[in-house]
Motif scaffolding. Sequence first.
Motif, PDB file in Angstrom:
ATOM      1  N   VAL A 138      18.793 -21.738  45.972  1.00 25.12           N
ATOM      2  CA  VAL A 138      19.350 -22.999  46.460  1.00 25.12           C
ATOM      3  C   VAL A 138      18.836 -24.164  45.636  1.00 25.12           C
ATOM      4  CG1 VAL A 138      19.389 -24.566  48.423  1.00 25.12           C
ATOM      5  CG2 VAL A 138      19.690 -22.125  48.783  1.00 25.12           C
ATOM      6  N   LEU A 139      17.552 -24.146  45.306  1.00 25.12           N
ATOM      7  CA  LEU A 139      16.980 -25.233  44.526  1.00 25.12           C
ATOM      8  C   LEU A 139      17.600 -25.301  43.132  1.00 25.12           C
ATOM      9  CD1 LEU A 139      14.839 -27.465  44.417  1.00 25.12           C
ATOM     10  CD2 LEU A 139      13.246 -25.770  43.521  1.00 25.12           C
ATOM     11  N   ARG A 140      17.827 -24.156  42.521  1.00 24.69           N
ATOM     12  CA  ARG A 140      18.452 -24.142  41.204  1.00 24.69           C
ATOM     13  C   ARG A 140      19.873 -24.698  41.256  1.00 24.69           C
ATOM     14  NH1 ARG A 140      16.426 -20.645  37.115  1.00 24.69           N
ATOM     15  NH2 ARG A 140      14.440 -19.666  37.691  1.00 24.69           N
ATOM     16  N   SER A 141      20.617 -24.354  42.309  1.00 18.09           N
ATOM     17  CA  SER A 141      22.015 -24.794  42.391  1.00 18.09           C
ATOM     18  C   SER A 141      22.129 -26.289  42.701  1.00 18.09           C
ATOM     19  CB  SER A 141      22.754 -23.984  43.460  1.00 18.09           C
ATOM     20  OG  SER A 141      22.145 -24.181  44.739  1.00 18.09           O
ATOM     21  N   GLU A 142      21.157 -26.847  43.431  1.00 16.37           N
ATOM     22  CA  GLU A 142      21.215 -28.250  43.801  1.00 16.37           C
ATOM     23  C   GLU A 142      20.526 -29.167  42.802  1.00 16.37           C
ATOM     24  OE1 GLU A 142      19.498 -28.528  47.635  1.00 16.37           O
ATOM     25  OE2 GLU A 142      21.193 -27.596  48.689  1.00 16.37           O
ATOM     26  N   SER A 143      19.687 -28.633  41.932  1.00 20.30           N
ATOM     27  CA  SER A 143      18.929 -29.460  41.018  1.00 20.30           C
ATOM     28  C   SER A 143      19.808 -29.967  39.882  1.00 20.30           C
ATOM     29  CB  SER A 143      17.744 -28.670  40.450  1.00 20.30           C
ATOM     30  OG  SER A 143      17.046 -29.449  39.498  1.00 20.30           O
ATOM     31  N   THR A 144      19.569 -31.193  39.473  1.00 21.47           N
ATOM     32  CA  THR A 144      20.284 -31.770  38.328  1.00 21.47           C
ATOM     33  C   THR A 144      19.487 -31.617  37.040  1.00 21.47           C
ATOM     34  OG1 THR A 144      19.286 -33.930  38.812  1.00 21.47           O
ATOM     35  CG2 THR A 144      21.453 -33.469  39.767  1.00 21.47           C
ATOM     36  N   TYR A 145      18.275 -31.081  37.139  1.00 19.17           N
ATOM     37  CA  TYR A 145      17.466 -30.875  35.950  1.00 19.17           C
ATOM     38  C   TYR A 145      17.933 -29.627  35.221  1.00 19.17           C
ATOM     39  CZ  TYR A 145      14.201 -34.357  37.707  1.00 19.17           C
ATOM     40  OH  TYR A 145      13.628 -35.510  38.152  1.00 19.17           O
ATOM     41  N   VAL A 146      17.575 -29.566  33.944  1.00 21.42           N
ATOM     42  CA  VAL A 146      17.928 -28.404  33.149  1.00 21.42           C
ATOM     43  C   VAL A 146      17.057 -27.217  33.536  1.00 21.42           C
ATOM     44  CG1 VAL A 146      18.072 -27.490  30.795  1.00 21.42           C
ATOM     45  CG2 VAL A 146      18.683 -29.867  31.252  1.00 21.42           C
ATOM     46  N   GLU A 147      15.777 -27.455  33.763  1.00 21.02           N
ATOM     47  CA  GLU A 147      14.869 -26.397  34.162  1.00 21.02           C
ATOM     48  C   GLU A 147      14.553 -26.523  35.645  1.00 21.02           C
ATOM     49  OE1 GLU A 147      11.505 -25.735  31.829  1.00 21.02           O
ATOM     50  OE2 GLU A 147      12.602 -25.552  29.941  1.00 21.02           O
ATOM     51  N   ARG A 148      14.033 -25.443  36.192  1.00 22.42           N
ATOM     52  CA  ARG A 148      13.785 -25.396  37.626  1.00 22.42           C
ATOM     53  C   ARG A 148      12.647 -26.338  38.003  1.00 22.42           C
ATOM     54  NH1 ARG A 148       9.956 -20.794  39.618  1.00 22.42           N
ATOM     55  NH2 ARG A 148      10.565 -21.863  41.489  1.00 22.42           N
ATOM     56  N   ASP A 149      12.702 -26.854  39.203  1.00 24.29           N
ATOM     57  CA  ASP A 149      11.627 -27.679  39.727  1.00 24.29           C
ATOM     58  C   ASP A 149      10.482 -26.782  40.193  1.00 24.29           C
ATOM     59  OD1 ASP A 149      13.198 -29.851  39.289  1.00 24.29           O
ATOM     60  OD2 ASP A 149      14.073 -29.816  41.291  1.00 24.29           O
ATOM     61  N   VAL A 150       9.317 -27.375  40.331  1.00 21.20           N
ATOM     62  CA  VAL A 150       8.171 -26.650  40.852  1.00 21.20           C
ATOM     63  C   VAL A 150       8.305 -26.535  42.361  1.00 21.20           C
ATOM     64  CG1 VAL A 150       5.670 -26.620  41.080  1.00 21.20           C
ATOM     65  CG2 VAL A 150       6.727 -27.437  38.967  1.00 21.20           C
ATOM     66  N   LEU A 151       8.251 -25.331  42.872  1.00 18.72           N
ATOM     67  CA  LEU A 151       8.441 -25.092  44.291  1.00 18.72           C
ATOM     68  C   LEU A 151       7.156 -24.524  44.872  1.00 18.72           C
ATOM     69  CD1 LEU A 151      10.360 -25.048  46.709  1.00 18.72           C
ATOM     70  CD2 LEU A 151      11.008 -22.733  46.060  1.00 18.72           C
ATOM     71  N   GLY A 152       6.601 -25.178  45.875  1.00 15.18           N
ATOM     72  CA  GLY A 152       5.379 -24.706  46.505  1.00 15.18           C
ATOM     73  C   GLY A 152       5.672 -24.065  47.848  1.00 15.18           C
ATOM     74  N   PHE A 153       4.921 -23.034  48.190  1.00 13.83           N
ATOM     75  CA  PHE A 153       5.097 -22.327  49.445  1.00 13.83           C
ATOM     76  C   PHE A 153       3.855 -22.533  50.310  1.00 13.83           C
ATOM     77  CE2 PHE A 153       7.652 -19.784  46.443  1.00 13.83           C
ATOM     78  CZ  PHE A 153       8.882 -19.910  47.072  1.00 13.83           C
ATOM     79  N   PRO A 154       4.015 -22.566  51.617  1.00  9.97           N
ATOM     80  CA  PRO A 154       2.848 -22.695  52.500  1.00  9.97           C
ATOM     81  C   PRO A 154       2.000 -21.430  52.473  1.00  9.97           C
ATOM     82  CG  PRO A 154       4.836 -22.325  53.782  1.00  9.97           C
ATOM     83  CD  PRO A 154       5.284 -22.543  52.371  1.00  9.97           C
ATOM     84  N   THR A 155       0.750 -21.586  52.895  1.00  9.00           N
ATOM     85  CA  THR A 155      -0.164 -20.442  52.883  1.00  9.00           C
ATOM     86  C   THR A 155       0.299 -19.344  53.828  1.00  9.00           C
ATOM     87  OG1 THR A 155      -1.994 -21.930  52.357  1.00  9.00           O
ATOM     88  CG2 THR A 155      -2.557 -19.757  53.235  1.00  9.00           C
ATOM     89  N   TRP A 156       0.754 -19.742  55.001  1.00  6.00           N
ATOM     90  CA  TRP A 156       1.293 -18.750  55.957  1.00  6.00           C
ATOM     91  C   TRP A 156       2.775 -19.028  56.187  1.00  6.00           C
ATOM     92  CZ3 TRP A 156       0.321 -14.250  58.157  1.00  6.00           C
ATOM     93  CH2 TRP A 156       1.091 -13.871  59.254  1.00  6.00           C
ATOM     94  N   PRO A 157       3.621 -18.013  56.063  1.00  4.28           N
ATOM     95  CA  PRO A 157       3.258 -16.617  55.778  1.00  4.28           C
ATOM     96  C   PRO A 157       3.371 -16.237  54.301  1.00  4.28           C
ATOM     97  CG  PRO A 157       5.523 -16.706  56.484  1.00  4.28           C
ATOM     98  CD  PRO A 157       5.040 -18.141  56.476  1.00  4.28           C
ATOM     99  N   HIS A 158       3.849 -17.161  53.452  1.00  4.07           N
ATOM    100  CA  HIS A 158       4.207 -16.782  52.088  1.00  4.07           C
ATOM    101  C   HIS A 158       3.018 -16.226  51.307  1.00  4.07           C
ATOM    102  CE1 HIS A 158       7.335 -19.529  53.454  1.00  4.07           C
ATOM    103  NE2 HIS A 158       8.138 -19.012  52.537  1.00  4.07           N
ATOM    104  N   GLU A 159       1.976 -17.073  51.087  1.00  9.52           N
ATOM    105  CA  GLU A 159       0.858 -16.642  50.269  1.00  9.52           C
ATOM    106  C   GLU A 159       0.083 -15.512  50.941  1.00  9.52           C
ATOM    107  OE1 GLU A 159       0.434 -17.711  47.281  1.00  9.52           O
ATOM    108  OE2 GLU A 159       2.074 -19.149  47.418  1.00  9.52           O
TER     109      GLU A 159
END
Length: 258
Positions: free
Chosen positions: A59-80
């Motif tokens: 979703v972030l890639r499709s909505e971003s206007t930048y050429v490269e992907r934005d930095v996406l951070g995930f919360p510690t729980w539950p992702h990390e």
Amino acid sequence: MDVDGSSPEPRSDGGSVAGVPAVPPGDSTPTWRERKARTTGLARLTYEYFERARYEDQVLRSESTYVERDVLGFPTWPHETVRNASIASFFVGMILFLSATMPPHIGPPANPSSTPAVILPDWYLYWSFGLLKLDPLNPELAILGGQKIMADRTYGVLANLVVVGFIAIVPFLNKGSARRPVEQPFWAAVGVGGVVFAFTISLLSVKNLVPMNVDLLFDLTFLLPVVAGVVTYAVLKTMREGYTYDLNRRYYRLRPPR
């Protein structure tokens, strides 16, 4: 029972109604994804984590206007937490599997009345043990009648202090924010030279087991780290100009100067 009093029918879409177990449609076998969707516990949580991360990244890639992907951070729980638990479980399982299938060989007990021919520390201390064998570098002073100012063992201990002190002080000398070796070729060369020196000094510590001339091995111990550092510096210095050009071009294309 439904509201009208009829019995519920088993669903064929992977779910269940009022405790009736789910069945695949017709006589077909459920796919891997269908079976995965009905699992519970750590496997289900891991699957949801990776699917959620992939979806958010898409979703972030499709909505971003930048050429490269934005930095996406995930919360510690539950992702990390889920990711780290999955990786830790995998390696713990591998260790248990190897220890069960290939147990270490237990030799005969040591004889306290005899000294082994070769005495070595653990492999990760070979570099320190090799620094204790720098006898040829301990100078014999003419003013002392050809005697050494300190014993070879003391000289080796001081060599350990010098090497460990240099490793400890490097982070204070290099205060840059570079994350790639090509951005700071000098410190990258110092790191490569240090790794090679740790390897060569470890070979020197087990020189009795290395099928090579001792004098040649001693020379290569100090020559190879210098050669590796110079080659690393030359290669990264050559790559730096092109890397900087590409980085600036990408930066200004993403964020044009105002």
